[in-house]
Design an enzyme around this catalytic site. Structure first.
Site, mmCIF file in Angstrom:
data_model
loop_
_atom_site.group_PDB
_atom_site.id
_atom_site.type_symbol
_atom_site.label_atom_id
_atom_site.label_comp_id
_atom_site.label_asym_id
_atom_site.label_seq_id
_atom_site.Cartn_x
_atom_site.Cartn_y
_atom_site.Cartn_z
ATOM 1 N N ASN A 1 0.850 -1.188 0.000
ATOM 2 C CA ASN A 1 0.000 0.000 0.000
ATOM 3 C C ASN A 1 0.896 1.252 0.000
ATOM 4 O OD1 ASN A 1 -1.374 2.269 1.072
ATOM 5 N ND2 ASN A 1 -2.922 0.932 1.995
ATOM 6 N N ASP B 1 -1.655 -4.851 10.607
ATOM 7 C CA ASP B 1 -2.959 -5.328 10.159
ATOM 8 C C ASP B 1 -4.002 -4.553 10.934
ATOM 9 O OD1 ASP B 1 -4.467 -6.951 8.416
ATOM 10 O OD2 ASP B 1 -5.026 -8.229 10.086
ATOM 11 N N TYR C 1 -13.786 2.593 5.632
ATOM 12 C CA TYR C 1 -15.041 2.833 6.353
ATOM 13 C C TYR C 1 -15.099 4.208 7.030
ATOM 14 C CZ TYR C 1 -15.341 -2.210 5.662
ATOM 15 O OH TYR C 1 -15.377 -3.464 5.089
HETATM 16 P P1 IMP Z 1 -5.189 -3.710 6.045
HETATM 17 O O1 IMP Z 1 -4.736 -3.413 7.437
HETATM 18 O O2 IMP Z 1 -4.382 -3.000 5.008
HETATM 19 O O3 IMP Z 1 -5.350 -5.192 5.827
HETATM 20 O O4 IMP Z 1 -6.631 -3.066 5.867
HETATM 21 C C1 IMP Z 1 -7.748 -3.528 6.517
HETATM 22 C C2 IMP Z 1 -9.018 -2.867 6.062
HETATM 23 O O5 IMP Z 1 -9.601 -2.292 7.237
HETATM 24 C C3 IMP Z 1 -8.885 -1.707 5.086
HETATM 25 O O6 IMP Z 1 -9.022 -2.137 3.772
HETATM 26 C C4 IMP Z 1 -10.076 -0.854 5.473
HETATM 27 O O7 IMP Z 1 -11.228 -1.366 4.885
HETATM 28 C C5 IMP Z 1 -10.233 -1.085 6.942
HETATM 29 N N1 IMP Z 1 -9.537 -0.009 7.663
HETATM 30 C C6 IMP Z 1 -8.382 -0.101 8.357
HETATM 31 N N2 IMP Z 1 -8.043 1.094 8.877
HETATM 32 C C7 IMP Z 1 -8.993 1.956 8.467
HETATM 33 C C8 IMP Z 1 -9.180 3.370 8.674
HETATM 34 O O8 IMP Z 1 -8.384 4.081 9.304
HETATM 35 N N3 IMP Z 1 -10.279 3.892 8.110
HETATM 36 C C9 IMP Z 1 -11.178 3.169 7.394
HETATM 37 N N4 IMP Z 1 -11.040 1.878 7.163
HETATM 38 C C10 IMP Z 1 -9.951 1.256 7.700
#
Ligand code: IMP
Length: 195
Positions: free
Chosen positions: A11, A70, A154
């Site tokens: 990312n 995560d 979100y």
């Molecule tokens: P990862 O940690 O990159 O696997 O992301 C997990 C998922 O959680 C993201 O794709 C978002 O959908 C959600 N998410 C995590 N942090 C946030 C935030 O700060 N705002 C909104 N959604 C979040």
């Protein structure tokens, strides 16, 4: 003392944030892509497990210190769903649809409790040392009416406790001060760099 760190993420936004924070502290930051590292599958059932799997896999491939995170949204009435599945809960990564789905589920639950929290776990794996974890959490409520254009995921339906606006209505700095990720990062910087 950490002098180099691999960020276990593809990312670009996250990588840029970590580079900005860590370069002034004398750390050379590499992204997984810069080192041609694979995407690691998130097979765990908790945020900590997923962060640990990513950090340990990339650290063993590179023999360098590696930081992974995560995160996700846990809605209390829905038994903490979507939780570790927050990204996968969005059909084709469409968070507009994901928010509609979540609000529909809350409406059909019949519950008036729309409380929720975001969690973030950072895992730091340094070769030959046990993995260290830093966790941040922010509590709040889901609102049925999405508001704001900032942020991602979100953010438009999450109102943090003590505020009248959603994460998507906040400036990046304001959100980072209280967010799950901001809090986890503060703990990490404090413990690993004394800042
Ligand atoms: P990862 O940690 O990159 O696997 O992301 C997990 C998922 O959680 C993201 O794709 C978002 O959908 C959600 N998410 C995590 N942090 C946030 C935030 O700060 N705002 C909104 N959604 C979040």
């Amino acid at each position: 003392m950490l002098t180099e760190l691999v960020i276990a993420s593809h990312n670009q936004g996250k990588i840029a944030e970590f580079k900005n924070m860590l370069s002034p502290l004398g750390v050379t930051v590499y992204s997984a892509a810069e080192l041609n590292l694979p995407d690691v599958e998130e097979t765990g059932t908790t945020f900590a497990e997923n962060a640990q799997i990513k950090a340990e896999t990339l650290s063993s491939l590179t023999q360098k210190p590696c930081l992974a995170d995560d995160s996700g949204l846990c809605v209390h009435t829905l038994n903490n769903a979507p939780g570790v599945y927050s990204a996968r809960y969005a059909p084709n990564r469409n968070f507009d649809l994901a928010m509609t789905k979540l609000i529909d589920e809350l409406k059909s639950s019949g519950s008036s409790d729309w409380s929720a929290h975001f969690s973030c776990v950072l895992a730091l794996k340094i070769p030959h040392q046990p993995t260290r974890f830093y966790e941040g959490r922010v509590d709040g409520n889901i609102t049925p009416n999405r508001r704001g254009n900032n942020g991602f995921g979100y953010d438009p339906i999450f109102i943090p406790q003590g505020f009248n606006k959603t994460f998507a209505e906040m400036e990046a700095k304001e959100k980072a001060d209280i967010s799950h990720r901001g809090r986890a990062v503060k703990l990490f910087l404090n413990k690993e760099f004394n800042v």
